[in-house]
Design a protein around this motif. Structure first.
Motif, mmCIF file in Angstrom:
data_model
loop_
_atom_site.group_PDB
_atom_site.id
_atom_site.type_symbol
_atom_site.label_atom_id
_atom_site.label_comp_id
_atom_site.label_asym_id
_atom_site.label_seq_id
_atom_site.Cartn_x
_atom_site.Cartn_y
_atom_site.Cartn_z
ATOM 1 N N LEU A 173 0.847 -1.509 -0.082
ATOM 2 C CA LEU A 173 0.380 -0.155 -0.144
ATOM 3 C C LEU A 173 0.997 1.663 0.234
ATOM 4 O O LEU A 173 0.635 2.426 -0.365
ATOM 5 N N GLU A 174 2.257 1.098 0.232
ATOM 6 C CA GLU A 174 3.346 2.189 0.865
ATOM 7 C C GLU A 174 3.752 2.670 0.117
ATOM 8 O O GLU A 174 4.459 3.442 -0.339
ATOM 9 N N ARG A 175 3.626 1.860 -0.987
ATOM 10 C CA ARG A 175 4.555 2.068 -2.541
ATOM 11 C C ARG A 175 4.025 3.001 -3.487
ATOM 12 O O ARG A 175 2.807 3.335 -4.055
ATOM 13 N N GLY A 176 5.145 3.746 -4.033
ATOM 14 C CA GLY A 176 4.755 4.328 -5.236
ATOM 15 C C GLY A 176 4.354 6.076 -5.379
ATOM 16 O O GLY A 176 4.694 6.401 -3.697
ATOM 17 N N ASN A 177 4.197 7.313 -6.225
ATOM 18 C CA ASN A 177 3.863 8.839 -5.694
ATOM 19 C C ASN A 177 2.411 8.619 -5.304
ATOM 20 O O ASN A 177 1.659 7.197 -5.262
ATOM 21 N N PHE A 178 2.021 9.616 -5.167
ATOM 22 C CA PHE A 178 0.380 9.983 -4.294
ATOM 23 C C PHE A 178 -0.553 9.072 -5.106
ATOM 24 O O PHE A 178 -1.321 8.762 -4.748
ATOM 25 N N LEU A 179 -0.325 9.289 -6.582
ATOM 26 C CA LEU A 179 -1.637 8.953 -7.231
ATOM 27 C C LEU A 179 -1.529 6.711 -7.429
ATOM 28 O O LEU A 179 -2.112 6.742 -7.118
ATOM 29 N N LYS A 180 -0.360 6.336 -6.905
ATOM 30 C CA LYS A 180 -0.110 5.288 -6.979
ATOM 31 C C LYS A 180 -0.846 5.349 -5.911
ATOM 32 O O LYS A 180 -1.010 3.749 -5.821
ATOM 33 N N ARG A 181 -0.853 5.787 -4.465
ATOM 34 C CA ARG A 181 -0.767 4.976 -3.670
ATOM 35 C C ARG A 181 -2.188 4.924 -3.475
ATOM 36 O O ARG A 181 -2.926 3.931 -2.974
ATOM 37 N N ILE A 182 -3.221 6.355 -4.372
ATOM 38 C CA ILE A 182 -4.124 5.865 -3.923
ATOM 39 C C ILE A 182 -5.039 4.825 -4.873
ATOM 40 O O ILE A 182 -6.211 3.859 -4.392
ATOM 41 N N ARG A 183 -3.752 4.861 -6.331
ATOM 42 C CA ARG A 183 -4.187 3.574 -6.706
ATOM 43 C C ARG A 183 -4.627 2.394 -6.258
ATOM 44 O O ARG A 183 -5.256 1.518 -6.049
ATOM 45 N N ASN A 184 -3.114 2.141 -5.374
ATOM 46 C CA ASN A 184 -3.227 0.542 -4.809
ATOM 47 C C ASN A 184 -4.548 0.252 -4.090
ATOM 48 O O ASN A 184 -4.769 -1.184 -3.540
ATOM 49 N N TYR A 185 -5.407 1.292 -3.346
ATOM 50 C CA TYR A 185 -6.903 0.845 -2.921
ATOM 51 C C TYR A 185 -8.016 0.527 -3.435
ATOM 52 O O TYR A 185 -8.569 -0.618 -3.077
ATOM 53 N N ILE A 186 -7.744 -0.212 -4.219
ATOM 54 C CA ILE A 186 -8.946 -0.241 -5.327
ATOM 55 C C ILE A 186 -8.745 -2.069 -5.136
ATOM 56 O O ILE A 186 -9.491 -1.899 -4.708
ATOM 57 N N PRO A 187 -7.700 -2.409 -5.057
ATOM 58 C CA PRO A 187 -7.873 -3.443 -4.570
ATOM 59 C C PRO A 187 -8.742 -4.292 -2.936
ATOM 60 O O PRO A 187 -9.403 -5.316 -3.204
ATOM 61 N N ILE A 188 -8.864 -2.921 -2.528
ATOM 62 C CA ILE A 188 -9.626 -3.477 -1.430
ATOM 63 C C ILE A 188 -10.710 -2.572 -1.526
ATOM 64 O O ILE A 188 -12.732 -3.111 -0.776
ATOM 65 N N LEU A 189 -10.653 -1.406 -1.833
ATOM 66 C CA LEU A 189 -12.557 -0.966 -1.916
ATOM 67 C C LEU A 189 -13.136 -2.408 -3.325
ATOM 68 O O LEU A 189 -14.686 -2.142 -2.921
ATOM 69 N N ILE A 190 -12.939 -2.029 -4.373
ATOM 70 C CA ILE A 190 -13.569 -2.820 -5.302
ATOM 71 C C ILE A 190 -13.852 -4.151 -4.164
ATOM 72 O O ILE A 190 -15.284 -4.375 -4.020
ATOM 73 N N PRO A 191 -13.646 -5.392 -3.406
ATOM 74 C CA PRO A 191 -13.655 -6.315 -2.513
ATOM 75 C C PRO A 191 -15.019 -5.721 -1.527
ATOM 76 O O PRO A 191 -16.258 -6.472 -1.165
ATOM 77 N N LEU A 192 -14.590 -4.616 -1.555
ATOM 78 C CA LEU A 192 -15.264 -4.436 0.350
ATOM 79 C C LEU A 192 -16.780 -3.653 -0.030
ATOM 80 O O LEU A 192 -17.121 -4.281 0.049
#
Ligand SMILES: Nc1ncnc2c1ncn2[C@@H]1O[C@H](COP(=O)(O)OP(=O)(O)OP(=O)(O)O)[C@@H](O)[C@H]1O
Ligand SMILES: [Mg+2]
Lengths: 264, 274
Positions: A173-192
């Motif tokens: 989750l903590e990897r990449g720049n700001f935009l990438k970090r937001i994108r990292n949350y997609i795999p968590i939000l969709i299943p949720l």
């Protein structure tokens, strides 16, 4: 998650827990209004302190502290933006009044969180539902509301599991720049989200197959009745409102700075 | 190799889910962890890829403490398939879902393609390549989840309840696959309530109860020991039950395999009829 735990109800009996939720709600609203009436530091400090007896009476200090800590992050942001704005506006100097007003803005936020948190910490979802029902809100809405409240901790727990499952597939989750970090949350939000939708559909089916809404006229086993404590709280609420409005209209509120200076 | 030394684990809400677990799993071993609901099985296996860190004690995976590295680093070697596939599926297509982890680990795009095709084929999902995982049945979703982990070929594979909702044919395929992993010296750890599946696979069995290991040994020994099985809320496999319930025939007590049982019964009956 810590913000959620500050709102999670735990069943205990205390004078505050036993108050009528409707009265408590009016009280919270009054605190809200007063907090917005004042932008000076002094009354907001008082407003913040007024609620501590409630916390102690309800013995929810631990949970309350946790929700305060959960709000600390946002509070810091509010403080920094306020003080930063003042800093630039005043030509790169920090003045006592601008610090004070930044503190006041932060306190205002803390008061809002505090009263909300006290309300939810001491009001069971069932009690709240009962209160809504008795204010003639249609039962369907009441049910939807109480169910939603009850599912918040479940969702928080599920979010944790999903995060674990994706981490186990190499998600950082903590990897990449700001935009990438937001994108990292997609795999968590969709299943949720999908899980929540699926669960609600299943819940609806399960309830209908158990004859939900078969009788048009519902009766309740418990009925809320106003008691002595409720009238006391109404009196306190009224008192706070009257004093606040009077102070707003007719009293010049000293700054903390002036107050300190006037001391011998 | 996984080495667990006197591990205790307490959840933030104060529940002590593991109470002093010590255990070593060698490379190439096949271990089944069984026990009643809430015994701490899932909690234990989550220690193996660092999702949970021990409150006390240490867990070493290939001589590295799990507290020292990130889950993502450990995950490269330790594949973990969760109990519920819906906790991980999020992509538009099955293909993308399987490629997700490979991209996280920085595989080249050509390699990713190859591995995805391989995994799809392995689990009989090729026809669903472009389908949304949410359109699939429960058992199929479970297989997609499994494929998405197998795709990067981890050296240690942990499966939490892999047989739930799978028909006989899929279970058999899973069993064959696990046996194949064994010949490649890969470690497989499964958590399951499926006694018959375990009996067919004949792995090393760990029985858990209340956060402790109460038995550890060959399936033929543990799954026929009625005393510990009762403690772990497990009934013996049906074959073992038959043998246990025929005390007068002087049958061996530690039989769980159908074919072995058949041979023994045939021999005994022949002897009787003479
Ligand atoms: N996230 C959590 N927070 C708090 N307690 C938990 C959590 N997860 C599990 N527990 C508790 O820890 C204990 C062990 O749970 P665990 O999930 O490891 O059991 P299990 O053996 O996998 O059970 P099952 O067969 O039902 O999957 C249980 O008492 C459970 O209530
Ligand atoms: Mg489990």
């Amino acid at each position: 998650m810590s913000v959620f735990s500050g709102l999670k109800f735990r069943k205990v009996s205390s004078p505050i827990h036993n108050l009528d939720p409707r009265v408590k709600f009016v009280y919270v609203c009054a605190i809200f209004v007063v907090a917005i009436l004042f932008s000076e530091m002094l009354p907001l400090v008082i407003l913040f302190l007024i609620q501590i007896p409630f916390v102690l009476l309800a013995s929810v200090e631990r949970e309350w502290l946790r929700s305060m800590r959960g709000a600390a992050f946002l509070a810091t942001i509010i403080f920094l933006t306020n003080i930063g704005a003042a800093f630039f506006r005043d030509g790169y100097v920090l003045t006592a009044p601008s610090v004070e007003s930044a503190v006041a803005m932060t306190l205002r936020f803390m008061v809002l969180v505090e009263s909300f948190s006290v309300f939810f910490l001491t009001t069971s979802p069932d009690h709240l539902g009962l209160a809504l029902e008795q204010t003639r809100v249609p039962y369907e809405f009441v049910f939807a509301f109480t169910t939603a409240v009850r599912f918040v901790p479940v969702l928080a727990e599920e979010a944790q599991t999903i995060m674990d499952a994706q981490k186990a597939r190499g998600l950082e989750l903590e990897r990449g720049n700001f935009l990438k970090r937001i994108r990292n949350y997609i795999p968590i939000l969709i299943p949720l989200i999908i899980g929540a939708i699926r669960r609600s559909l299943e819940l609806a089916e399960a309830m209908e197959s158990r004859a939900w809404g078969a009788t048009k006229k519902r009766t309740n086993l418990y009925v809320l009745k106003m008691q002595r404590g409720d009238f006391v709280l109404i009196a306190i609420t009224f008192g706070i409102l009257v004093i606040a409005i009077y102070a707003r209209l007719f009293v010049r509120i000293p700054t903390v700075n002036e107050l300190l200076r006037s001391l011998p | 190799m996984i080495v667990v030394k006197d591990v205790h684990f307490t959840y933030p809400n104060g529940i002590e889910a593991l109470k002093g677990i010590s255990l070593t799993v060698q490379n190439g071993e096949f271990v089944a962890i069984m026990g009643q609901n809430g015994a701490g099985k899932t909690t234990l296996v989550k220690q193996f890829n660092g999702l949970l860190k021990p409150t006390k004690g240490t867990v070493l995976v290939d001589d590295v403490g799990t507290t020292k590295v990130s889950v993502a680093t450990l995950a490269r070697n330790v594949g973990f398939v969760f109990q519920n596939p819906d906790h991980q599926l999020f992509s538009e297509s099955v293909e993308e879902e399987i490629a997700f982890a490979l991209r996280n680990f920085g595989f080249k795009e050509t390699v990713t393609k190859k591995r995805v095709t391989w995994a799809l084929n392995l689990l009989g999902l090729t026809q669903y390549r472009k389908t949304s995982p949410f359109m699939l049945s429960g058992g199929e979703r479970k297989r997609v989840a499994l494929a998405s982990i197998l795709a990067w070929n981890p050296r240690i594979l942990i499966l939490d309840e892999p047989t739930i909702g799978q028909d006989y044919q899929q279970k058999e395929k899973l069993r064959q696959f696990i046996l194949q992993m064994r010949t490649q010296r890969k470690t497989v750890i499964i958590v399951t309530h499926d006694v018959e599946f375990v009996a067919e696979c004949n792995p090393r069995v760990l029985l858990m109860r209340d956060g402790q290991i109460i038995a550890d040994g060959e399936a033929t020994e543990t799954l026929t020991d009625t005393e510990v099985l009762t403690k772990a809320s497990i009934v013996p496999p049906q074959i073992a039950q038959i043998f246990l319930h025929l005390p007068n025939m002087k049958l061996p007590k530690n039989v769980i395999d159908v074919y072995e049982a058949r041979e023994i019964l045939l021999k005994t009956l022949e002897r009787k009829s003479k």
